[in-house]
Write an enzyme that holds these catalytic residues in place. Structure first.
Site, PDB file in Angstrom:
ATOM      1  N   LEU A  18      31.442  -3.364 -20.272  1.00 15.12           N
ATOM      2  CA  LEU A  18      31.694  -2.203 -21.127  1.00 15.12           C
ATOM      3  C   LEU A  18      30.417  -1.744 -21.823  1.00 15.12           C
ATOM      4  O   LEU A  18      30.245  -0.574 -22.106  1.00 15.12           O
ATOM      5  CB  LEU A  18      32.740  -2.552 -22.199  1.00 15.12           C
ATOM      6  CG  LEU A  18      34.166  -2.766 -21.717  1.00 15.12           C
ATOM      7  CD1 LEU A  18      35.029  -3.335 -22.823  1.00 15.12           C
ATOM      8  CD2 LEU A  18      34.755  -1.452 -21.217  1.00 15.12           C
ATOM      9  N   GLY A  22      22.931  -5.776 -29.282  1.00 15.26           N
ATOM     10  CA  GLY A  22      21.868  -6.648 -29.732  1.00 15.26           C
ATOM     11  C   GLY A  22      22.189  -8.124 -29.571  1.00 15.26           C
ATOM     12  O   GLY A  22      21.299  -8.961 -29.489  1.00 15.26           O
ATOM     13  N   GLY A  24      24.532  -9.435 -27.224  1.00  8.81           N
ATOM     14  CA  GLY A  24      25.003  -9.887 -25.919  1.00  8.81           C
ATOM     15  C   GLY A  24      25.680  -8.771 -25.157  1.00  8.81           C
ATOM     16  O   GLY A  24      25.372  -7.599 -25.353  1.00  8.81           O
ATOM     17  N   VAL A  26      29.392  -7.015 -23.531  1.00  6.07           N
ATOM     18  CA  VAL A  26      30.832  -6.890 -23.736  1.00  6.07           C
ATOM     19  C   VAL A  26      31.478  -6.500 -22.408  1.00  6.07           C
ATOM     20  O   VAL A  26      31.039  -5.544 -21.753  1.00  6.07           O
ATOM     21  CB  VAL A  26      31.150  -5.833 -24.812  1.00  6.07           C
ATOM     22  CG1 VAL A  26      32.650  -5.733 -25.034  1.00  6.07           C
ATOM     23  CG2 VAL A  26      30.447  -6.173 -26.122  1.00  6.07           C
ATOM     24  N   LYS A  41      33.286 -10.520 -25.645  1.00 11.33           N
ATOM     25  CA  LYS A  41      31.867 -10.411 -25.997  1.00 11.33           C
ATOM     26  C   LYS A  41      31.196 -11.757 -25.795  1.00 11.33           C
ATOM     27  O   LYS A  41      31.568 -12.755 -26.419  1.00 11.33           O
ATOM     28  CB  LYS A  41      31.731  -9.954 -27.452  1.00 11.33           C
ATOM     29  CG  LYS A  41      30.289  -9.852 -27.882  1.00 11.33           C
ATOM     30  CD  LYS A  41      30.185  -9.279 -29.272  1.00 11.33           C
ATOM     31  CE  LYS A  41      29.345  -8.052 -29.245  1.00 11.33           C
ATOM     32  NZ  LYS A  41      29.112  -7.413 -30.493  1.00 11.33           N
ATOM     33  N   ASP A 137      26.334  -5.143 -40.183  1.00  7.57           N
ATOM     34  CA  ASP A 137      25.925  -4.336 -39.027  1.00  7.57           C
ATOM     35  C   ASP A 137      26.798  -3.082 -38.918  1.00  7.57           C
ATOM     36  O   ASP A 137      27.298  -2.740 -37.849  1.00  7.57           O
ATOM     37  CB  ASP A 137      26.031  -5.206 -37.754  1.00  7.57           C
ATOM     38  CG  ASP A 137      25.256  -4.622 -36.577  1.00  7.57           C
ATOM     39  OD1 ASP A 137      24.377  -3.768 -36.801  1.00  7.57           O
ATOM     40  OD2 ASP A 137      25.547  -5.025 -35.433  1.00  7.57           O
TER      41      ASP A 137
HETATM   42  P1  ATP Z   1      25.593  -4.607 -31.994  1.00  6.68           P
HETATM   43  O1  ATP Z   1      25.196  -5.699 -31.077  1.00  6.68           O
HETATM   44  O2  ATP Z   1      24.660  -4.409 -33.116  1.00  6.68           O
HETATM   45  O3  ATP Z   1      27.038  -4.672 -32.397  1.00  6.68           O
HETATM   46  P2  ATP Z   1      26.496  -2.547 -30.253  1.00  6.68           P
HETATM   47  O4  ATP Z   1      27.738  -2.341 -31.068  1.00  6.68           O
HETATM   48  O5  ATP Z   1      25.862  -1.342 -29.648  1.00  6.68           O
HETATM   49  O6  ATP Z   1      25.399  -3.276 -31.117  1.00  6.68           O
HETATM   50  P3  ATP Z   1      28.057  -4.434 -28.738  1.00  6.68           P
HETATM   51  O7  ATP Z   1      28.867  -4.728 -29.938  1.00  6.68           O
HETATM   52  O8  ATP Z   1      27.583  -5.572 -27.912  1.00  6.68           O
HETATM   53  O9  ATP Z   1      26.770  -3.575 -29.087  1.00  6.68           O
HETATM   54  O10 ATP Z   1      28.896  -3.470 -27.814  1.00  6.68           O
HETATM   55  C1  ATP Z   1      28.321  -2.848 -26.693  1.00  6.68           C
HETATM   56  C2  ATP Z   1      29.224  -1.725 -26.237  1.00  6.68           C
HETATM   57  O11 ATP Z   1      30.408  -2.263 -25.684  1.00  6.68           O
HETATM   58  C3  ATP Z   1      29.702  -0.816 -27.359  1.00  6.68           C
HETATM   59  O12 ATP Z   1      28.795   0.216 -27.601  1.00  6.68           O
HETATM   60  C4  ATP Z   1      31.021  -0.305 -26.814  1.00  6.68           C
HETATM   61  O13 ATP Z   1      30.778   0.818 -25.972  1.00  6.68           O
HETATM   62  C5  ATP Z   1      31.523  -1.453 -25.991  1.00  6.68           C
HETATM   63  N1  ATP Z   1      32.487  -2.268 -26.750  1.00  6.68           N
HETATM   64  C6  ATP Z   1      32.217  -3.244 -27.630  1.00  6.68           C
HETATM   65  N2  ATP Z   1      33.337  -3.789 -28.118  1.00  6.68           N
HETATM   66  C7  ATP Z   1      34.365  -3.130 -27.527  1.00  6.68           C
HETATM   67  C8  ATP Z   1      35.807  -3.235 -27.622  1.00  6.68           C
HETATM   68  N3  ATP Z   1      36.405  -4.116 -28.415  1.00  6.68           N
HETATM   69  N4  ATP Z   1      36.541  -2.381 -26.871  1.00  6.68           N
HETATM   70  C9  ATP Z   1      35.938  -1.475 -26.061  1.00  6.68           C
HETATM   71  N5  ATP Z   1      34.610  -1.339 -25.938  1.00  6.68           N
HETATM   72  C10 ATP Z   1      33.819  -2.148 -26.652  1.00  6.68           C
HETATM   73 MG    MG Z   2      28.934  -3.830 -31.682  1.00  5.67          MG
END
Ligand code: ATP
Ligand code: MG
Length: 658
Positions: A18, A22, A24, A26, A41, A137
């Site tokens: 998805l 920062g 990892g 998802v 995640k 965050d």
């Molecule tokens: P950070 O690591 O600072 O949280 P981030 O939010 O950009 O930065 P992630 O939390 O790893 O990174 O999420 C990466 C992407 O995965 C998100 O931008 C979103 O598009 C998708 N994502 C994350 N969590 C979910 C979820 N629970 N349901 C659907 N998509 C998700």
């Molecule tokens: Mg995030």
């Protein structure tokens, strides 16, 4: 990190990536027995055998705190586990993505819409703050939307967990410094640090840009030392009261901020009610607005040494004098990701992305209901698709900022017009010579289709333009915006001739009656309003929907309107009386778009449920479900001769309907 697609973690099979952040990766996961969907995640760092027992206990303690959070606006995390040495958490899957995707960098939103977003976020934060848990965050990428568009704050405390599990390298990779409060940058996050980050989000949405820009270290230094830039220099429609509230929540000294995050939101609401955003009549011009002095003061307040840290105990010292800059490479190679994240937040303004090389097309020939052509730029969501009046061309546009005009028979791109910001809407003039576009830069652009040149920039909207439409005689253009208004322009001169202010939330859609006398507008206030094009006089207010109304379309005979909503229904009702004729409930998620067949007998509706459904206007029965997109469908348009439909998701499909 390795690719985990197809692998099993606990009871979940990982279906697709998805996104990456920062900490990892998802993945979309599916429960192997129940077939339910979750987001999994995987944290970047291994917990290996060298960690101390105390370390493991601290790690588990934090995980327990996160699992205990129960709030309607906090994304549920229900499992925390480890595959060999890779820690992962399992959480609810948010089908509608993030607020960063919904409003890409550069978007300018109305104060009302911003308040509607931050209210639930503040409630979630306030709940966590009562237990002294700091999110650390808060940013648009961590605000998710479920299939009912409920706001869900995600990644609570993940910063802490990742810190506990991380090596120095990961800490330097911990996302951007764009939203971080000064005390958090110095390694002492407090609950008011989340208020600061929320205020940076408000700043960004109201002004269309972040308060501090540059490389991560420079941004960090600016958070620590540079006064908050004036919001009103970046958006002159904002009131002094709104500016004062945001600046207070961004005070460098945490003690000078509001007593709580809820107090901050309350103060913003009060400020907005006292002096609602007003239209500046001087801006009703087709010429670019006056240039204001640059808002960002580059000078640093104090040349004193600073300490930047992404969390204790890993901190590094630097002084903000010119000769200290090379020392910033202390976190050198591991900063690559951080840079990439910041670069992603720049509006995609350059023309290079608007070349045709990224467009791919595939041609198939099938019969009824089958895909004839897919046309994709593979660079983001496509929000709008329209047929040329003669049915030979299609214009499509979306997040990649380009409007592509292409030939339906061959799939060849004829023109690529660079709007300069995410495009939410495109409309073709009835004579086929022009298109109008609108997007998150608040500007309506009128283009000459034959030359690909822009003819006018219409600049009176305050924030994003969600819909543009030509009058049937081609003399006027109506545009609907997040600023709660619909404006009517003379197409030949670009002169503003009328404005309608009947909605009290953002306006998503507007459509002209076939005889050109009436307009219907659909909005976040859950209403559709039908009004006279010349006088703005209200003819009918339809209040049947229970959620945001995303689209509205007039039946070819002008008698009925079909409206599509976040309440998962499409409703057909009499345009002048508002009497409900039919309710279509075939979709299982928010409906984004609706279009009538030219003979008025059928409708096609497009939804977040990834389908386009074709159904009969008289019986309300589904006749065909088009499922080839396999991602949410944002737009749909019926060809004028009636045998084909164009629908848009991350690419555009042309398919045979009869
Ligand atoms: P950070 O690591 O600072 O949280 P981030 O939010 O950009 O930065 P992630 O939390 O790893 O990174 O999420 C990466 C992407 O995965 C998100 O931008 C979103 O598009 C998708 N994502 C994350 N969590 C979910 C979820 N629970 N349901 C659907 N998509 C998700
Ligand atoms: Mg995030």
């Amino acid at each position: 990190m390795p690719n985990w697609v197809g692998q099993q973690l606990g009871n979940y099979c990982l279906l697709r990536l998805l996104g990456k952040g920062g900490f990892g990766q998802v993945y979309l996961g599916e429960h192997i027995y129940l077939k339910t969907h979750v987001a999994v995640k995987l944290l970047r760092e291994d917990i290996n055998g060298t960690q101390t027992e105390a370390f493991r206990l601290a790690f588990l303690d934090e995980a327990r705190k996160i699992a205990a959070l129960k709030h309607p606006h906090i994304l549920r995390v229900f499992e925390f586990s480890m595959d060999k040495f890779t820690p992962y958490l399992v959480m609810d899957y948010a089908a509608h993505g993030t607020l960063l995707e919904r409003h890409p960098p550069g978007s300018k939103l109305s104060v009302a819409r911003v308040i509607s977003y931050i209210q639930p976020i503040a409630q979630a934060l306030s709940y966590a703050h009562t237990t002294q848990l700091v999110h650390r965050d808060v940013k648009p990428a961590n605000v998710l939307l479920d299939e009912l568009d409920t706001i869900l704050l995600s990644d609570f405390g993940v910063a802490t967990i990742a810190h506990n599990t991380a090596s120095m390298q990961t800490i330097a990779n911990m996302g951007t410094a764009s939203y971080m409060a000064p005390e958090q940058l110095q390694g002492h996050p407090v609950t008011a640090s989340d208020q600061y980050a929320l205020a940076v989000m408000v700043f960004e949405w109201l002004c269309g840009e972040l308060p501090y820009q540059g490389d991560p270290i420079s941004v960090g230094i600016q958070h620590l030392t540079t006064p908050v830039p004036s919001l009103r220099q970046l958006n002159r429609e904002l009131s002094p009261a709104v500016e004062a509230v945001v600046q207070k929540a961004m005070a460098k000294d945490a003690k000078l901020r509001f007593a709580s995050v809820l107090d901050f939101v309350y103060a913003l609401e009060q400020a907005n009610q006292a002096e609602p955003q007003t239209r500046n009549s001087a801006s009703n011009s087709v010429f670019p607005p006056a240039v204001f002095p640059p808002a960002h003061t580059k000078s640093f307040v104090e040349p004193a040494p600073l300490t930047l840290a992404f969390d204790n105990p890993f901190s590094f010292a630097l002084s903000n004098t010119a000769d200290s800059i090379p020392a910033l490479s202390l976190i050198d190679d591991s900063r690559g990701l951080t840079y990439a994240l910041l670069a992603n937040q720049e509006p995609l303004l350059n023309n290079s992305i608007a070349n045709n090389s990224s467009v791919n097309k595939t041609r198939h020939v099938y019969a009824n209901g089958m895909t004839l052509l897919t046309y994709g730029s593979a660079s983001g969501k496509v929000y709008s698709v329209v047929w040329s009046p003669d049915g030979t061309r299609v214009a499509s546009a979306g997040n990649d900022t380009a409007i592509r005009i292409w030939d339906v028979a061959s799939g060849e791109t004829l023109h690529t017009l660079s709007h300069g910001s995410a495009v939410y809407t495109v409309a073709w003039s009835p004579d086929g010579t022009r298109v109008a576009s609108g997007g998150n830069d608040a500007i309506v652009r009128i283009w000459d289709v034959t030359t690909g040149q822009v003819l006018y920039n219409l600049q009176s909207h305050l924030v994003s333009v969600n819909a543009v439409v030509w009058s049937p005689d081609g003399r006027f253009i109506a545009s609907a915006s997040d600023d709660q208004s619909v404006l009517v322009w003379e197409a030949v001169s670009g002169k503003l001739v009328d404005h309608y202010e009947g909605h009290d939330k953002w306006v998503n859609a507007v459509t002209w009656s076939p005889d050109g006398k009436l307009l219907a507008s659909a909005a976040g206030d859950q209403t559709v309003q039908v009004w006279e094009a010349t006088s703005g006089k209200l003819v009918c207010r339809y209040k049947g929907h229970n959620s945001d109304v995303h689209a509205v379309a007039w039946s070819p005979d002008g008698k009925l309107l079909a409206s599509a909503s976040g309440d998962q229904t499409v409703r057909i009702w009499e345009a002048t009386s508002g009497k409900l004729v039919r309710r279509y409930e075939g979709h299982s998620a928010s409906v984004n778009a609706v279009t009538w067949s030219p003979d008025g007998k059928l409708l096609a509706s497009a939804s977040y449920d990834q389908t386009v459904q074709v159904w009969s206007a008289t019986a309300g029965r589904a006749l065909l479900t088009y499922q080839a997109h396999q991602t949410p469908v944002f737009a749909v348009a019926w060809s004028s001769e009636g045998s084909q439909i164009a629908s848009a998701s991350y690419d555009v499909h042309i398919w045979q309907v009869s």
